[in-house]
Write a protein that holds these residues in place. Structure first.
Motif, PDB file in Angstrom:
ATOM      1  N   CYS A  94      -9.327   7.296 -10.770  1.00  0.00           N
ATOM      2  CA  CYS A  94     -10.350   8.300 -10.431  1.00  0.00           C
ATOM      3  C   CYS A  94      -9.924   9.167  -9.266  1.00  0.00           C
ATOM      4  CB  CYS A  94     -11.695   7.626 -10.147  1.00  0.00           C
ATOM      5  SG  CYS A  94     -11.791   6.826  -8.513  1.00  0.00           S
ATOM      6  N   GLY A  95      -9.047   8.629  -8.405  1.00  0.00           N
ATOM      7  CA  GLY A  95      -8.580   9.404  -7.258  1.00  0.00           C
ATOM      8  C   GLY A  95      -9.526   9.398  -6.070  1.00  0.00           C
ATOM      9  N   ARG A  96     -10.667   8.744  -6.192  1.00  0.00           N
ATOM     10  CA  ARG A  96     -11.673   8.823  -5.126  1.00  0.00           C
ATOM     11  C   ARG A  96     -12.079   7.463  -4.548  1.00  0.00           C
ATOM     12  NH1 ARG A  96     -13.290  12.203  -9.192  1.00  0.00           N
ATOM     13  NH2 ARG A  96     -14.595  10.558 -10.032  1.00  0.00           N
ATOM     14  N   CYS A  97     -11.890   6.377  -5.308  1.00  0.00           N
ATOM     15  CA  CYS A  97     -12.424   5.079  -4.860  1.00  0.00           C
ATOM     16  C   CYS A  97     -11.559   4.466  -3.740  1.00  0.00           C
ATOM     17  CB  CYS A  97     -12.517   4.117  -6.039  1.00  0.00           C
ATOM     18  SG  CYS A  97     -10.928   3.503  -6.604  1.00  0.00           S
ATOM     19  N   CYS A 100      -7.943   3.738  -4.846  1.00  0.00           N
ATOM     20  CA  CYS A 100      -7.179   4.972  -5.048  1.00  0.00           C
ATOM     21  C   CYS A 100      -6.753   5.575  -3.714  1.00  0.00           C
ATOM     22  CB  CYS A 100      -8.001   5.988  -5.843  1.00  0.00           C
ATOM     23  SG  CYS A 100      -8.022   5.641  -7.616  1.00  0.00           S
ATOM     24  N   CYS A 108      -7.837   0.931  -9.777  1.00  0.00           N
ATOM     25  CA  CYS A 108      -8.965   1.822  -9.495  1.00  0.00           C
ATOM     26  C   CYS A 108     -10.288   1.180  -9.923  1.00  0.00           C
ATOM     27  CB  CYS A 108      -8.731   3.117 -10.271  1.00  0.00           C
ATOM     28  SG  CYS A 108     -10.153   4.210 -10.368  1.00  0.00           S
ATOM     29  N   ALA A 109     -11.328   1.417  -9.138  1.00  0.00           N
ATOM     30  CA  ALA A 109     -12.649   0.858  -9.446  1.00  0.00           C
ATOM     31  C   ALA A 109     -13.290   1.536 -10.649  1.00  0.00           C
ATOM     32  CB  ALA A 109     -13.560   0.994  -8.222  1.00  0.00           C
ATOM     33  N   ASP A 110     -12.810   2.721 -10.994  1.00  0.00           N
ATOM     34  CA  ASP A 110     -13.402   3.490 -12.090  1.00  0.00           C
ATOM     35  C   ASP A 110     -12.311   3.867 -13.087  1.00  0.00           C
ATOM     36  OD1 ASP A 110     -15.370   4.748 -13.518  1.00  0.00           O
ATOM     37  OD2 ASP A 110     -15.303   6.601 -12.346  1.00  0.00           O
TER      38      ASP A 110
HETATM   39 ZN   LIG Z   1     -10.244   5.049  -8.204  1.00  0.00          ZN
END
Ligand SMILES: [Zn+2]
Ligand SMILES: [Zn+2]
Length: 346
Positions: A94-97, A100, A108-110
């Motif tokens: 996701c690039g945000r968690c 990441c 990644c969590a998502d």
């Molecule tokens: Zn992530």
């Protein structure tokens, strides 16, 4: 274009003629050179309990392990070019968690999975998120690069397991187990015990460097390994089979203070004697999910380009897309290593 598709939620898959995809924003269009059949694809084909709950895109193109050449860029892609050779990392982060943002995007969590939650690569062309299209040096054959994803799982497990100078048991000698044997040898394992019920897979394991072959059902692995290690047991177990009973019984030949690296996916809960097998042994248990992005990939590229790692003995079959059913049958059987589909005909 030709593609192997899941058309409805149920068993089977179909060879279809479908629209060639357009690369979306931050995607690249890849002309698929080679795609590899994975155990996951077999589960999706059979439509087992795991596949039914996996969130598969239906209808959709199946397949996730592949390599090819970029033939078009979607909007916003700046760091890849038409003509680049790429291999696909199937974990789309996701690039945000938290993970990441702290160097662990492979967990990644998502997480979304290419070829499961998106259209995949058993097709002449695939639209791939640029974030997971890994540019591969030109000197690496595309058939080899198609297997970087599963090989990377094995390499990640071998690296985390710390096999240098160790007696190592690889439990399960399907493609990832074969890669685990190969990398354990390269990383300096002392002896490599290969365990599998299929004699054909044990023969392949010997080709990539296994030193002692054990066929459970014919011999007792605990006795065989105990005899070979003066009752000490192995230092490291790489559990690739995903068979709950194989995992449970493997603690019988793990030495005290040893490490168990879990790469296989048991289909149900596994009960362990935690006191005897983990606490009193001071055993270390590690789970491996995918490959580190991008350290594992850089290592794969270096080992292959330098000639240190030869995937040849593992890549046993090459078939056109039209023979995908035979490919699935081969990969379920006991004699094949990795089965490649070549959408361009090879
Ligand atoms: Zn992530
Ligand atoms: Zn896979």
């Amino acid at each position: 274009m030709l593609a192997v598709m899941k058309l409805q939620r149920g068993p089977g898959a179909s060879l279809c003629t479908t629209e060639r995809p357009e690369p979306g924003r931050r995607e690249v269009l890849v002309r698929v050179a080679a795609a590899a059949i994975c155990g996951t694809d077999s589960h999706i084909h059979e439509w087992n309990a795991w596949a039914q709950g996996a969130g598969l895109k239906v209808p959709g193109v199946i397949g996730h392990e592949c390599s090819g050449e970029i033939v078009a860029l979607g909007a916003g892609v700046t760091d890849l070019a038409v003509g680049d050779h790429v291999s696909v990392e199937t974990h789309i982060p996701c690039g945000r968690c938290y993970q990441c943002r702290t160097g662990d995007q492979h967990i990644c969590a998502d997480l979304r999975i290419f070829g499961l939650h998106t259209d995949g690569c058993f097709a002449e062309y695939a639209a791939v998120p640029a974030a997971v299209a890994r540019r591969i040096p030109g000197e690496i054959p595309l058939e080899t690069a198609a297997a970087f994803e599963p090989a990377g799982v094995a390499l990640h497990g071998v690296e985390r397991g710390g096999v240098a100078g160790a007696d190592v048991a690889v439990v399960g000698c399907g493609p990832i187990g074969l890669f685990a044997v190969l990398f354990a040898r390269i990383f300096g394992a002392a002896r490599i015990f290969a365990l599998d019920v299929a004699p054909g897979r044990l023969a392949l394991a010997e080709n990539v460097g296994a030193t002692i072959l054990i066929r459970p059902g014919e011999v007792d692995p605990v006795k065989a390994i105990s005899d070979a290690t003066h009752a000490r047991g192995v230092d490291v177990i790489l559990e690739v089979s995903g068979a709950g009973e194989a995992l449970r019984s493997s603690f019988g030949y793990l030495r005290k203070g040893g490490r168990v690296v879990l790469l296989g996916l048991p289909g149900a809960e596994v009960s362990l004697d935690v006191t005897r097998d983990i606490v009193f042994k001071e055993a270390t248990i590690l789970g491996i999910h995918g490959r580190h992005m991008w350290r594992t990939w850089a290592m794969l590229e270096g080992l292959v380009a330098s000639g240190r790692a030869d995937f040849g003995p593992v890549l046993t079959h090459r078939l056109p897309l039209s023979e995908f059913e035979r490919g699935f049958a081969l990969s379920r059987g006991g004699d094949a290593g990795k089965v490649l589909l070549l959408p361009g005909g090879g």
